[in-house]
Design a protein around this motif. Structure first.
Motif, PDB file in Angstrom:
ATOM      1  N   GLY A 129      31.555  40.764  34.973  1.00  0.00           N
ATOM      2  CA  GLY A 129      30.062  41.988  33.792  1.00  0.00           C
ATOM      3  C   GLY A 129      31.051  43.367  34.064  1.00  0.00           C
ATOM      4  O   GLY A 129      30.056  43.640  33.765  1.00  0.00           O
ATOM      5  N   LEU A 130      32.185  43.635  34.973  1.00  0.00           N
ATOM      6  CA  LEU A 130      32.055  45.183  35.232  1.00  0.00           C
ATOM      7  C   LEU A 130      33.340  44.910  33.596  1.00  0.00           C
ATOM      8  O   LEU A 130      33.425  44.182  33.078  1.00  0.00           O
ATOM      9  CB  LEU A 130      33.430  44.389  36.425  1.00  0.00           C
ATOM     10  CG  LEU A 130      33.344  44.313  37.418  1.00  0.00           C
ATOM     11  CD1 LEU A 130      34.740  43.699  38.517  1.00  0.00           C
ATOM     12  CD2 LEU A 130      32.168  45.204  38.365  1.00  0.00           C
ATOM     13  N   PRO A 131      33.095  46.177  33.801  1.00  0.00           N
ATOM     14  CA  PRO A 131      33.562  47.275  32.494  1.00  0.00           C
ATOM     15  C   PRO A 131      34.895  47.038  33.058  1.00  0.00           C
ATOM     16  O   PRO A 131      35.341  48.600  33.134  1.00  0.00           O
ATOM     17  CB  PRO A 131      32.242  48.360  32.340  1.00  0.00           C
ATOM     18  CG  PRO A 131      32.354  48.886  33.905  1.00  0.00           C
ATOM     19  CD  PRO A 131      32.020  47.316  34.962  1.00  0.00           C
ATOM     20  N   LEU A 132      35.769  46.459  32.580  1.00  0.00           N
ATOM     21  CA  LEU A 132      37.472  46.553  33.595  1.00  0.00           C
ATOM     22  C   LEU A 132      38.139  47.806  32.575  1.00  0.00           C
ATOM     23  O   LEU A 132      38.638  47.982  33.017  1.00  0.00           O
ATOM     24  CB  LEU A 132      37.282  44.792  33.454  1.00  0.00           C
ATOM     25  CG  LEU A 132      38.866  44.203  34.396  1.00  0.00           C
ATOM     26  CD1 LEU A 132      37.853  44.594  35.954  1.00  0.00           C
ATOM     27  CD2 LEU A 132      38.810  42.839  34.490  1.00  0.00           C
ATOM     28  N   LEU A 133      37.849  46.621  31.028  1.00  0.00           N
ATOM     29  CA  LEU A 133      38.486  48.212  30.411  1.00  0.00           C
ATOM     30  C   LEU A 133      38.458  49.751  30.048  1.00  0.00           C
ATOM     31  O   LEU A 133      39.525  50.406  29.976  1.00  0.00           O
ATOM     32  CB  LEU A 133      38.148  47.653  29.151  1.00  0.00           C
ATOM     33  CG  LEU A 133      39.052  47.010  28.442  1.00  0.00           C
ATOM     34  CD1 LEU A 133      38.969  46.378  26.512  1.00  0.00           C
ATOM     35  CD2 LEU A 133      39.921  46.753  28.692  1.00  0.00           C
ATOM     36  N   SER A 134      37.339  49.872  31.233  1.00  0.00           N
ATOM     37  CA  SER A 134      37.097  51.447  31.382  1.00  0.00           C
ATOM     38  C   SER A 134      37.559  51.551  32.509  1.00  0.00           C
ATOM     39  O   SER A 134      37.376  52.624  33.285  1.00  0.00           O
ATOM     40  CB  SER A 134      35.464  51.685  31.450  1.00  0.00           C
ATOM     41  OG  SER A 134      34.955  50.705  32.057  1.00  0.00           O
ATOM     42  N   MET A 135      38.096  50.852  33.816  1.00  0.00           N
ATOM     43  CA  MET A 135      38.752  50.923  34.742  1.00  0.00           C
ATOM     44  C   MET A 135      40.655  51.024  34.742  1.00  0.00           C
ATOM     45  O   MET A 135      40.983  50.906  33.559  1.00  0.00           O
ATOM     46  CB  MET A 135      38.739  50.449  35.806  1.00  0.00           C
ATOM     47  CG  MET A 135      36.750  49.498  36.229  1.00  0.00           C
ATOM     48  SD  MET A 135      36.729  47.880  36.930  1.00  0.00           S
ATOM     49  CE  MET A 135      34.880  48.659  37.663  1.00  0.00           C
ATOM     50  N   PRO A 136      40.709  52.944  35.690  1.00  0.00           N
ATOM     51  CA  PRO A 136      42.048  51.853  35.684  1.00  0.00           C
ATOM     52  C   PRO A 136      42.682  51.106  35.819  1.00  0.00           C
ATOM     53  O   PRO A 136      43.039  49.615  36.466  1.00  0.00           O
ATOM     54  CB  PRO A 136      42.716  53.805  36.889  1.00  0.00           C
ATOM     55  CG  PRO A 136      41.093  54.168  37.124  1.00  0.00           C
ATOM     56  CD  PRO A 136      40.332  52.868  37.049  1.00  0.00           C
ATOM     57  N   GLU A 137      44.419  51.170  35.994  1.00  0.00           N
ATOM     58  CA  GLU A 137      44.756  49.661  35.363  1.00  0.00           C
ATOM     59  C   GLU A 137      45.585  48.674  37.080  1.00  0.00           C
ATOM     60  O   GLU A 137      44.546  48.654  37.411  1.00  0.00           O
ATOM     61  CB  GLU A 137      46.091  49.578  34.841  1.00  0.00           C
ATOM     62  CG  GLU A 137      46.492  49.548  33.505  1.00  0.00           C
ATOM     63  CD  GLU A 137      47.235  49.017  32.404  1.00  0.00           C
ATOM     64  OE1 GLU A 137      48.154  48.975  32.886  1.00  0.00           O
ATOM     65  OE2 GLU A 137      47.139  48.847  30.956  1.00  0.00           O
ATOM     66  N   PRO A 138      45.589  49.903  37.927  1.00  0.00           N
ATOM     67  CA  PRO A 138      45.693  49.706  39.605  1.00  0.00           C
ATOM     68  C   PRO A 138      44.060  49.153  39.889  1.00  0.00           C
ATOM     69  O   PRO A 138      43.858  47.749  40.763  1.00  0.00           O
ATOM     70  CB  PRO A 138      46.071  50.887  40.373  1.00  0.00           C
ATOM     71  CG  PRO A 138      46.151  51.522  39.223  1.00  0.00           C
ATOM     72  CD  PRO A 138      46.206  51.750  37.540  1.00  0.00           C
ATOM     73  N   ILE A 139      43.123  50.166  39.202  1.00  0.00           N
ATOM     74  CA  ILE A 139      41.319  49.386  40.406  1.00  0.00           C
ATOM     75  C   ILE A 139      41.661  47.919  39.500  1.00  0.00           C
ATOM     76  O   ILE A 139      41.311  46.958  40.103  1.00  0.00           O
ATOM     77  CB  ILE A 139      40.870  50.484  39.517  1.00  0.00           C
ATOM     78  CG1 ILE A 139      40.472  51.389  40.309  1.00  0.00           C
ATOM     79  CG2 ILE A 139      39.100  50.040  39.673  1.00  0.00           C
ATOM     80  CD1 ILE A 139      39.735  52.891  40.423  1.00  0.00           C
ATOM     81  N   ARG A 140      41.746  47.617  38.215  1.00  0.00           N
ATOM     82  CA  ARG A 140      41.887  46.470  37.357  1.00  0.00           C
ATOM     83  C   ARG A 140      42.442  45.275  38.210  1.00  0.00           C
ATOM     84  O   ARG A 140      41.549  44.135  38.338  1.00  0.00           O
ATOM     85  CB  ARG A 140      42.313  46.767  35.970  1.00  0.00           C
ATOM     86  CG  ARG A 140      41.465  47.357  35.019  1.00  0.00           C
ATOM     87  CD  ARG A 140      41.968  47.077  33.845  1.00  0.00           C
ATOM     88  NE  ARG A 140      42.207  47.814  32.776  1.00  0.00           N
ATOM     89  CZ  ARG A 140      42.590  48.203  31.571  1.00  0.00           C
ATOM     90  NH1 ARG A 140      43.206  47.300  31.142  1.00  0.00           N
ATOM     91  NH2 ARG A 140      42.989  49.058  31.260  1.00  0.00           N
ATOM     92  N   GLU A 141      43.887  46.069  38.483  1.00  0.00           N
ATOM     93  CA  GLU A 141      44.477  45.219  39.195  1.00  0.00           C
ATOM     94  C   GLU A 141      43.242  44.127  40.612  1.00  0.00           C
ATOM     95  O   GLU A 141      43.844  43.249  40.960  1.00  0.00           O
ATOM     96  CB  GLU A 141      45.663  44.854  39.317  1.00  0.00           C
ATOM     97  CG  GLU A 141      47.065  44.157  40.183  1.00  0.00           C
ATOM     98  CD  GLU A 141      48.658  44.444  40.126  1.00  0.00           C
ATOM     99  OE1 GLU A 141      48.199  45.081  38.640  1.00  0.00           O
ATOM    100  OE2 GLU A 141      49.256  43.985  40.425  1.00  0.00           O
ATOM    101  N   SER A 142      43.563  45.435  41.115  1.00  0.00           N
ATOM    102  CA  SER A 142      42.779  45.283  42.237  1.00  0.00           C
ATOM    103  C   SER A 142      41.673  44.046  42.528  1.00  0.00           C
ATOM    104  O   SER A 142      41.104  43.485  43.175  1.00  0.00           O
ATOM    105  CB  SER A 142      42.583  46.841  43.376  1.00  0.00           C
ATOM    106  OG  SER A 142      41.333  46.973  42.491  1.00  0.00           O
ATOM    107  N   ILE A 143      40.676  44.508  41.333  1.00  0.00           N
ATOM    108  CA  ILE A 143      39.344  43.413  41.593  1.00  0.00           C
ATOM    109  C   ILE A 143      39.837  42.466  41.563  1.00  0.00           C
ATOM    110  O   ILE A 143      39.107  41.385  41.297  1.00  0.00           O
ATOM    111  CB  ILE A 143      38.543  44.596  40.200  1.00  0.00           C
ATOM    112  CG1 ILE A 143      37.372  45.305  41.029  1.00  0.00           C
ATOM    113  CG2 ILE A 143      37.203  43.034  39.751  1.00  0.00           C
ATOM    114  CD1 ILE A 143      37.170  46.229  39.927  1.00  0.00           C
ATOM    115  N   VAL A 144      40.853  42.049  39.856  1.00  0.00           N
ATOM    116  CA  VAL A 144      41.222  40.475  39.626  1.00  0.00           C
ATOM    117  C   VAL A 144      41.456  39.638  40.926  1.00  0.00           C
ATOM    118  O   VAL A 144      41.421  38.826  41.188  1.00  0.00           O
ATOM    119  CB  VAL A 144      41.960  40.515  38.299  1.00  0.00           C
ATOM    120  CG1 VAL A 144      42.316  38.958  37.278  1.00  0.00           C
ATOM    121  CG2 VAL A 144      41.034  41.232  37.310  1.00  0.00           C
ATOM    122  N   GLY A 145      42.838  40.770  41.653  1.00  0.00           N
ATOM    123  CA  GLY A 145      43.406  39.863  43.125  1.00  0.00           C
ATOM    124  C   GLY A 145      42.638  40.062  44.148  1.00  0.00           C
ATOM    125  O   GLY A 145      42.611  38.636  44.826  1.00  0.00           O
TER     126      GLY A 145
END
Ligand SMILES: C[S@@+](CC[C@H](N)C(=O)[O-])C[C@H]1O[C@@H](n2cnc3c(N)ncnc32)[C@H](O)[C@@H]1O
Length: 185
Positions: free
Chosen positions: A112-128
């Protein structure tokens, strides 16, 4: 007692970037996010549960509380979740830290994270991080309000993933779409 909506709004005002939504998700979106879950789903993780709208739906599908682990940054949401969902493990920690505290072999991560409002490197680290705890056939489920998947194609490729685009849930404010990420075969 304070309602979920009042708590959500209060924490949104306190930390708008982190909460990043005007209201908890709808029950319709919660059902779409948890489609396919059941008593035999094994271990399930939820990122960014907030007041617990998806948590309720995960448990309503029959996932035993002891098989469910939550990662939530906000201290007041964590206190609320611990009181509301006895038996569920709640970490007051960032989703990125999941591999530090969980054994691999999780079946599903519901985000339920607001992934789109996060910078791309953080998005990648969360999905990783999600795929470090997910088993080989595990699924990462993420909704987004945007018109495209919440990760750009090059990041999806870098992580070795494929993505299924689900249907649009109009009964949510704003309407949202559910995406399911899996490892390429
Ligand atoms: C948009 S709200 C969604 C809440 C709930 N899932 C829902 O759909 O109603 C995002 C939630 O993610 C939490 N959050 C934001 N960044 C996080 C992170 N890195 N790790 C864990 N939780 C985070 C926020 O505190 C908030 O509770």
């Amino acid at each position: 007692m304070e309602s979920d909506l009042a708590l959500f709004r209060r924490r949104l005002l306190k930390n708008p970037r982190q909460v990043s939504a005007i209201a908890p998700s709808s029950r319709t979106l919660a059902r779409a996010m948890t489609l396919g879950l059941g008593p035999q789903s094994g271990r399930v993780v939820e990122f960014g549960p907030g007041t617990g709208r998806f948590t309720e739906a995960i448990l309503a599908r029959g996932v035993p509380p002891q098989n469910l682990t939550l990662f939530e940054l906000d201290e007041e949401f964590v206190t609320h979740l611990r009181a509301k969902f006895p038996g569920v493990t709640v970490h007051q920690a960032g989703a990125e830290t999941a591999p530090e505290v969980m054994e691999p072999g999780v079946q599903v991560v519901i985000s339920g994270l607001p992934l789109l409002s996060m910078p791309e490197p953080i998005r990648e680290s969360i999905v990783g991080a999600a795929f470090k705890v997910l088993g080989p056939r595990g699924t990462y489920v993420q909704f987004t309000y945007g018109p495209r998947p919440p990760l750009p194609p090059e990041q999806i490729a870098t992580l070795g993933l494929k993505v299924d685009r689900g249907f649009k849930v109009w009964a949510n404010l704003p309407p949202a779409r559910v995406y399911r990420f899996r490892r390429c075969a």
